[in-house]
Design a protein around this motif. Structure first.
Motif, PDB file in Angstrom:
ATOM      1  N   HIS A 189       0.805  -1.215  -0.083  1.00 13.42           N
ATOM      2  CA  HIS A 189      -0.055   0.139   0.023  1.00 13.42           C
ATOM      3  C   HIS A 189       0.946   1.215  -0.067  1.00 13.42           C
ATOM      4  CE1 HIS A 189      -3.948   1.940   0.735  1.00 13.42           C
ATOM      5  NE2 HIS A 189      -3.356   2.877   1.393  1.00 13.42           N
ATOM      6  N   PHE A 190       2.071   1.357   0.910  1.00 12.37           N
ATOM      7  CA  PHE A 190       3.073   2.556   0.758  1.00 12.37           C
ATOM      8  C   PHE A 190       3.640   2.546  -0.248  1.00 12.37           C
ATOM      9  CE2 PHE A 190       4.458   3.703   5.158  1.00 12.37           C
ATOM     10  CZ  PHE A 190       5.088   4.851   4.773  1.00 12.37           C
ATOM     11  N   ALA A 191       3.904   1.411  -1.110  1.00 15.11           N
ATOM     12  CA  ALA A 191       4.604   1.322  -2.287  1.00 15.11           C
ATOM     13  C   ALA A 191       3.663   2.056  -3.384  1.00 15.11           C
ATOM     14  CB  ALA A 191       5.314   0.210  -2.633  1.00 15.11           C
ATOM     15  N   GLU A 192       2.561   1.513  -3.352  1.00 19.60           N
ATOM     16  CA  GLU A 192       1.431   2.120  -4.595  1.00 19.60           C
ATOM     17  C   GLU A 192       1.465   3.513  -4.340  1.00 19.60           C
ATOM     18  OE1 GLU A 192      -3.075   1.260  -5.844  1.00 19.60           O
ATOM     19  OE2 GLU A 192      -2.397   0.100  -4.127  1.00 19.60           O
ATOM     20  N   THR A 193       1.320   3.989  -3.258  1.00 17.13           N
ATOM     21  CA  THR A 193       1.186   5.605  -3.092  1.00 17.13           C
ATOM     22  C   THR A 193       2.227   6.126  -3.622  1.00 17.13           C
ATOM     23  OG1 THR A 193      -0.068   5.065  -0.825  1.00 17.13           O
ATOM     24  CG2 THR A 193       0.796   7.299  -1.435  1.00 17.13           C
ATOM     25  N   VAL A 194       3.534   5.781  -3.343  1.00 14.11           N
ATOM     26  CA  VAL A 194       4.741   6.364  -3.815  1.00 14.11           C
ATOM     27  C   VAL A 194       4.707   6.502  -5.403  1.00 14.11           C
ATOM     28  CG1 VAL A 194       7.174   6.480  -4.189  1.00 14.11           C
ATOM     29  CG2 VAL A 194       6.024   5.757  -1.862  1.00 14.11           C
ATOM     30  N   ILE A 195       4.446   5.341  -6.127  1.00 11.25           N
ATOM     31  CA  ILE A 195       4.411   5.202  -7.367  1.00 11.25           C
ATOM     32  C   ILE A 195       3.238   6.224  -8.060  1.00 11.25           C
ATOM     33  CG2 ILE A 195       3.576   3.611  -9.458  1.00 11.25           C
ATOM     34  CD1 ILE A 195       4.760   1.335  -7.639  1.00 11.25           C
ATOM     35  N   LYS A 196       1.858   6.303  -7.289  1.00  2.00           N
ATOM     36  CA  LYS A 196       0.843   7.079  -7.815  1.00  2.00           C
ATOM     37  C   LYS A 196       1.605   8.639  -7.816  1.00  2.00           C
ATOM     38  CE  LYS A 196      -2.431   4.246  -8.715  1.00  2.00           C
ATOM     39  NZ  LYS A 196      -3.381   4.199  -9.722  1.00  2.00           N
ATOM     40  N   ILE A 197       2.204   9.091  -6.709  1.00  2.00           N
ATOM     41  CA  ILE A 197       2.761  10.404  -6.509  1.00  2.00           C
ATOM     42  C   ILE A 197       3.872  10.748  -7.920  1.00  2.00           C
ATOM     43  CG2 ILE A 197       3.956  11.845  -4.924  1.00  2.00           C
ATOM     44  CD1 ILE A 197       2.805  10.314  -2.666  1.00  2.00           C
ATOM     45  N   LYS A 198       4.379   9.750  -7.830  1.00  2.00           N
ATOM     46  CA  LYS A 198       5.800   9.915  -8.799  1.00  2.00           C
ATOM     47  C   LYS A 198       5.014  10.141 -10.324  1.00  2.00           C
ATOM     48  CE  LYS A 198       9.539  10.097  -6.524  1.00  2.00           C
ATOM     49  NZ  LYS A 198      10.615  11.102  -6.729  1.00  2.00           N
ATOM     50  N   GLU A 199       3.739   9.344 -10.648  1.00  2.00           N
ATOM     51  CA  GLU A 199       3.329   9.333 -11.986  1.00  2.00           C
ATOM     52  C   GLU A 199       2.930  10.994 -12.066  1.00  2.00           C
ATOM     53  OE1 GLU A 199       0.234   6.531 -11.828  1.00  2.00           O
ATOM     54  OE2 GLU A 199       1.696   4.795 -12.302  1.00  2.00           O
ATOM     55  N   LYS A 200       2.093  11.499 -11.331  1.00  2.00           N
ATOM     56  CA  LYS A 200       1.687  12.937 -11.316  1.00  2.00           C
ATOM     57  C   LYS A 200       2.508  13.901 -11.156  1.00  2.00           C
ATOM     58  CE  LYS A 200      -2.741  11.660  -9.294  1.00  2.00           C
ATOM     59  NZ  LYS A 200      -3.786  11.900 -10.482  1.00  2.00           N
ATOM     60  N   ASN A 201       3.776  13.686 -10.565  1.00  2.00           N
ATOM     61  CA  ASN A 201       4.780  14.484 -10.427  1.00  2.00           C
ATOM     62  C   ASN A 201       6.040  14.051 -10.321  1.00  2.00           C
ATOM     63  OD1 ASN A 201       6.349  16.872  -9.953  1.00  2.00           O
ATOM     64  ND2 ASN A 201       5.100  17.584  -8.249  1.00  2.00           N
TER      65      ASN A 201
END
Length: 369
Positions: A189-201
């Motif tokens: 869950h932690f890792a998915e959040t980081v990936i989503k953030i990096k995709e947007k910025n």
């Protein structure tokens, strides 16, 4: 036999005088009964000059707990009430997306400064993932505890990335409660959040302040591989006081192993940890903890004052002076930490360090190219 008023007064005064004379004779007998050695010790005792002297030891601290007496809050720990448009904008944005922050849950004293922004600096909030209920019960932490918290919100990674993209930040901190009830402790869950953030910025720098995952180092690697920039995990206190402060499932060596694993998984990863002071530790223990963190190749260290969040939590043993915090900052520099933030109000995700961390991360990235 009847006495006149005048006679009764004379008799009463006579009795009082006899009582006073008897008391004085007792005092003389008590002083006179001292041995020669006792008299000599009294003669060598402190003089008036000793009591009015201004020569106070440099390590003297009046804000140290004495049994039976109330420990008052020193002036350097009194902070302003959170105000400002940016503070309220951040608060509304978080509530609208059903997100939690460690700033609120842990009752951080810096919330007004970090959320409100100051001196032209970017406002900062530390997002707390996986809900607001922790499966552990540490004596220093005010986050709610629950053996079986509600399941994680599947939309939280997306909502977090959306919120952060609106705040126009350059650096963000993600942390979480302990979720021992989940198979991987919430690492995916932690890792998915980081990936989503990096995709947007993609240019946004992300720091993750993680749990210890019960010592499962494979779960640590899941987060390291997500693309974050700074891996943080706190040892919290010195080795001797671990059981006093932390949940029994946590541990000093376990925390050090988490930090080692993050560095071994990615050599260029910036690693970070934090120590709370004022819970009964000694200077020698603090120094040893700092040395142990350097031995684990930790890059950055923060040291701050422990603050009792509620009456039900562990009491403050001592309020460390700002001068002492300055001393530990110098020690950190001498030991080889790339950055040491040390001060009464410094916290593991306090924004003052993030500007230094930004430079450190960007330098490492540019050296790779």
């Amino acid at each position: 036999m009847a006495f006149s008023r005048m006679q009764r007064c004379i008799i009463l005064m006579s009795k009082q005088n006899k009582s006073i004379a008897k008391h004085l004779r007792c005092k003389r007998r008590t002083l006179g009964s001292l041995s020669e050695e006792q008299k000599e010790n009294l003669a060598k005792g402190p003089s008036l000059a000793d009591f009015i002297s201004e020569d106070v030891p440099t390590d003297f601290n009046p804000y140290k707990r004495i049994k039976g007496k109330r420990l008052r809050l020193p002036p350097w720990l009194k902070t302003e009430i959170p105000i400002g448009k940016n503070y309220y904008r951040l608060k509304e944005s978080l509530r609208g997306l059903n997100l939690s922050t460690v700033c609120e849950e842990a009752k951080c004293p810096n919330i007004g400064e970090c959320w409100g922004g100051s001196d032209g600096q970017t406002a900062t909030a530390t997002i707390m993932l996986l809900g607001d209920q922790c499966t552990r019960g540490c004596r220093f932490c005010s986050v709610k505890t629950n053996k079986k918290p509600p399941p994680p919100d599947p939309m939280e990674p997306e909502n977090t990335a959306t919120a952060i993209s609106k705040w126009e930040l350059g650096y963000v901190v993600l942390t979480s409660v302990d979720r021992d009830d989940l198979p991987d402790g919430g690492a995916s869950h932690f890792a998915e959040t980081v990936i989503k953030i990096k995709e947007k910025n993609p240019s946004l720098l992300v720091e993750c302040l993680t749990p210890d995952f019960r010592g499962n180092l494979d779960h640590v690697k899941i987060i390291v591989d997500s693309g974050l920039d700074v891996y943080a995990h706190n040892v919290e206190t010195v080795d001797r006081l671990q059981l006093l402060l932390r949940d029994p499932r946590a541990g000093y060596k376990q925390s050090l192993n988490v930090l080692r694993r993050a560095k071994n998984a990615r050599a260029d990863m910036v690693t970070k940890s934090s120590i709370m002071l004022g819970v009964g530790e000694t200077d020698d223990e603090i120094l040893q903890t700092m040395k142990d963190l350097r031995e684990a190749d930790v890059d950055c260290l923060t040291l701050g004052q422990y603050m009792q969040p509620t009456r039900l939590h562990l009491k403050v043993f001592e309020y460390i002076t700002p001068q002492k915090f300055e001393y530990w900052e110098k020690v950190g520099k001498d030991l080889g930490f790339a950055y040491t933030a040390s001060g009464p109000l410094v916290r593991s995700s306090y924004k003052a360090g993030e500007f230094y961390l930004t430079n450190l991360v960007n330098k490492r990235k540019s050296s790779e190219k």
